[in-house]
Design an enzyme around this catalytic site. Structure first.
Site, PDB file in Angstrom:
ATOM      1  N   HIS A   1       0.909  -1.361  -0.072  1.00 42.39           N
ATOM      2  CA  HIS A   1       0.039   0.089   0.054  1.00 42.39           C
ATOM      3  C   HIS A   1       0.767   1.174   0.075  1.00 42.39           C
ATOM      4  O   HIS A   1       2.349   1.056   0.056  1.00 42.39           O
ATOM      5  CB  HIS A   1      -0.887  -0.216   1.107  1.00 42.39           C
ATOM      6  CG  HIS A   1      -0.493   0.491   2.606  1.00 42.39           C
ATOM      7  ND1 HIS A   1      -1.175   1.003   3.466  1.00 42.39           N
ATOM      8  CD2 HIS A   1       0.705   0.400   3.055  1.00 42.39           C
ATOM      9  CE1 HIS A   1      -0.517   1.396   4.383  1.00 42.39           C
ATOM     10  NE2 HIS A   1       0.669   1.044   4.120  1.00 42.39           N
TER      11      HIS A   1
ATOM     12  N   CYS B   1       5.832   6.570   4.402  1.00 47.38           N
ATOM     13  CA  CYS B   1       4.796   5.733   3.971  1.00 47.38           C
ATOM     14  C   CYS B   1       4.086   6.455   2.784  1.00 47.38           C
ATOM     15  O   CYS B   1       3.271   5.760   2.088  1.00 47.38           O
ATOM     16  CB  CYS B   1       3.588   5.740   5.232  1.00 47.38           C
ATOM     17  SG  CYS B   1       4.374   4.735   6.418  1.00 47.38           S
TER      18      CYS B   1
ATOM     19  N   HIS C   1       5.057   0.168  -0.388  1.00 46.94           N
ATOM     20  CA  HIS C   1       5.669  -0.648   0.498  1.00 46.94           C
ATOM     21  C   HIS C   1       4.684  -1.706   1.055  1.00 46.94           C
ATOM     22  O   HIS C   1       3.452  -1.730   0.818  1.00 46.94           O
ATOM     23  CB  HIS C   1       6.144   0.147   1.589  1.00 46.94           C
ATOM     24  CG  HIS C   1       5.377   0.718   2.673  1.00 46.94           C
ATOM     25  ND1 HIS C   1       4.923   1.930   2.192  1.00 46.94           N
ATOM     26  CD2 HIS C   1       4.637   0.327   3.633  1.00 46.94           C
ATOM     27  CE1 HIS C   1       4.009   2.243   3.356  1.00 46.94           C
ATOM     28  NE2 HIS C   1       3.766   1.317   4.175  1.00 46.94           N
TER      29      HIS C   1
ATOM     30  N   HIS D   1       3.279  -4.687   3.904  1.00 50.57           N
ATOM     31  CA  HIS D   1       3.170  -5.211   5.264  1.00 50.57           C
ATOM     32  C   HIS D   1       2.771  -6.794   5.443  1.00 50.57           C
ATOM     33  O   HIS D   1       2.200  -7.166   4.668  1.00 50.57           O
ATOM     34  CB  HIS D   1       2.227  -4.396   6.113  1.00 50.57           C
ATOM     35  CG  HIS D   1       2.661  -2.971   6.264  1.00 50.57           C
ATOM     36  ND1 HIS D   1       3.443  -2.428   7.176  1.00 50.57           N
ATOM     37  CD2 HIS D   1       2.027  -1.796   5.726  1.00 50.57           C
ATOM     38  CE1 HIS D   1       3.467  -1.129   7.012  1.00 50.57           C
ATOM     39  NE2 HIS D   1       2.850  -0.770   5.994  1.00 50.57           N
TER      40      HIS D   1
ATOM     41  N   ASP E   1      -4.819 -10.662  -0.053  1.00 50.22           N
ATOM     42  CA  ASP E   1      -3.527 -11.391  -0.151  1.00 50.22           C
ATOM     43  C   ASP E   1      -2.709 -11.266  -1.204  1.00 50.22           C
ATOM     44  O   ASP E   1      -3.117 -11.427  -2.090  1.00 50.22           O
ATOM     45  CB  ASP E   1      -3.434 -12.599   0.662  1.00 50.22           C
ATOM     46  CG  ASP E   1      -2.004 -13.383   0.928  1.00 50.22           C
ATOM     47  OD1 ASP E   1      -1.224 -12.692   1.526  1.00 50.22           O
ATOM     48  OD2 ASP E   1      -1.724 -14.460   0.570  1.00 50.22           O
ATOM     49  N   HIS E   2      -1.512 -10.552  -1.061  1.00 50.60           N
ATOM     50  CA  HIS E   2      -0.708 -10.312  -2.315  1.00 50.60           C
ATOM     51  C   HIS E   2      -1.137  -9.347  -3.338  1.00 50.60           C
ATOM     52  O   HIS E   2      -0.943  -9.650  -4.451  1.00 50.60           O
ATOM     53  CB  HIS E   2      -0.201 -11.666  -2.805  1.00 50.60           C
ATOM     54  CG  HIS E   2       0.992 -12.358  -2.106  1.00 50.60           C
ATOM     55  ND1 HIS E   2       0.711 -12.750  -0.696  1.00 50.60           N
ATOM     56  CD2 HIS E   2       2.423 -12.317  -1.848  1.00 50.60           C
ATOM     57  CE1 HIS E   2       1.715 -13.598  -0.471  1.00 50.60           C
ATOM     58  NE2 HIS E   2       2.943 -13.090  -0.963  1.00 50.60           N
TER      59      HIS E   2
ATOM     60  N   GLU F   1      -0.361  -4.048  11.705  1.00 49.07           N
ATOM     61  CA  GLU F   1       0.466  -3.661  10.494  1.00 49.07           C
ATOM     62  C   GLU F   1       1.859  -3.588  10.626  1.00 49.07           C
ATOM     63  O   GLU F   1       2.534  -4.161   9.729  1.00 49.07           O
ATOM     64  CB  GLU F   1      -0.018  -2.154  10.375  1.00 49.07           C
ATOM     65  CG  GLU F   1       0.311  -1.409   9.050  1.00 49.07           C
ATOM     66  CD  GLU F   1      -0.041   0.016   8.789  1.00 49.07           C
ATOM     67  OE1 GLU F   1       0.533   0.647   9.838  1.00 49.07           O
ATOM     68  OE2 GLU F   1      -0.600   0.358   7.891  1.00 49.07           O
TER      69      GLU F   1
HETATM   70 NI    NI Z   1       2.609   1.123   5.655  1.00 48.60          NI
END
Ligand code: NI
Length: 149
Positions: A16, A35, A41, A43, A81-82, A125
């Site tokens: 995200h 961010c 990036h 998580h 997911d992914h 997160e």
């Molecule tokens: Ni983040």
């Protein structure tokens, strides 16, 4: 009949970028720091789903865990997911903060469980960031008047 709460843990990995069109580029950088990096990036998100209910006199459980697992897998894990959260339709006009994400997870799950059963959704997160939401199990945030952007 005695009641208890069970909490199950689930995981998904997603990318995200924190950004809102309501702020200038400079304000976005100031507000969201690294961010806001245009490249995004990722998580390793951890989701906690807490469900309350009567302890069944025969199974001595408050729910069938396999049913909850199947629901969360289908509704949450497969969806995120992914994936890049910023490309999810829900976040077309919303920032992918942990706050918004945990509220949306609640909204997705509360409709799938019998009324009043969902008591809390938690979301890790990062090592140091944990979000949780425990809205009314009978309503979702649309009914509570929270805008979608
Ligand atoms: Ni983040």
């Amino acid at each position: 009949m005695s009641q208890a709460t069970i909490t199950r843990r689930y995981r998904f990995c997603a990318a995200h970028r924190l950004h809102t069109d309501q702020l200038s580029a400079e304000e976005n950088r100031t507000t969201f720091g690294k961010c806001n990096n245009p490249n995004g990036h990722g998580h390793n998100y951890v989701v906690f789903v807490s469900v309350r209910g009567d302890i069944d006199p025969i199974t001595h459980q408050v729910l069938e865990v396999s049913q909850l697992d199947a629901a969360v897998e289908q509704i949450v894990v497969r969806r995120f997911d992914h994936q890049d959260l910023n490309r999810d339709p829900e976040f077309a006009a919303q920032t992918t903060t942990g706050e918004n994400l945990v509220l949306f997870l609640w909204e997705l799950l509360v409709d799938q469980l019998p009324s009043g059963r969902l008591v809390k959704v938690g979301l890790i997160e990062t090592r140091d960031n944990y979000f949780e939401y425990s809205g009314s199990a009978e309503s979702n945030r649309r009914e509570e008047g929270v805008s979608h952007g």
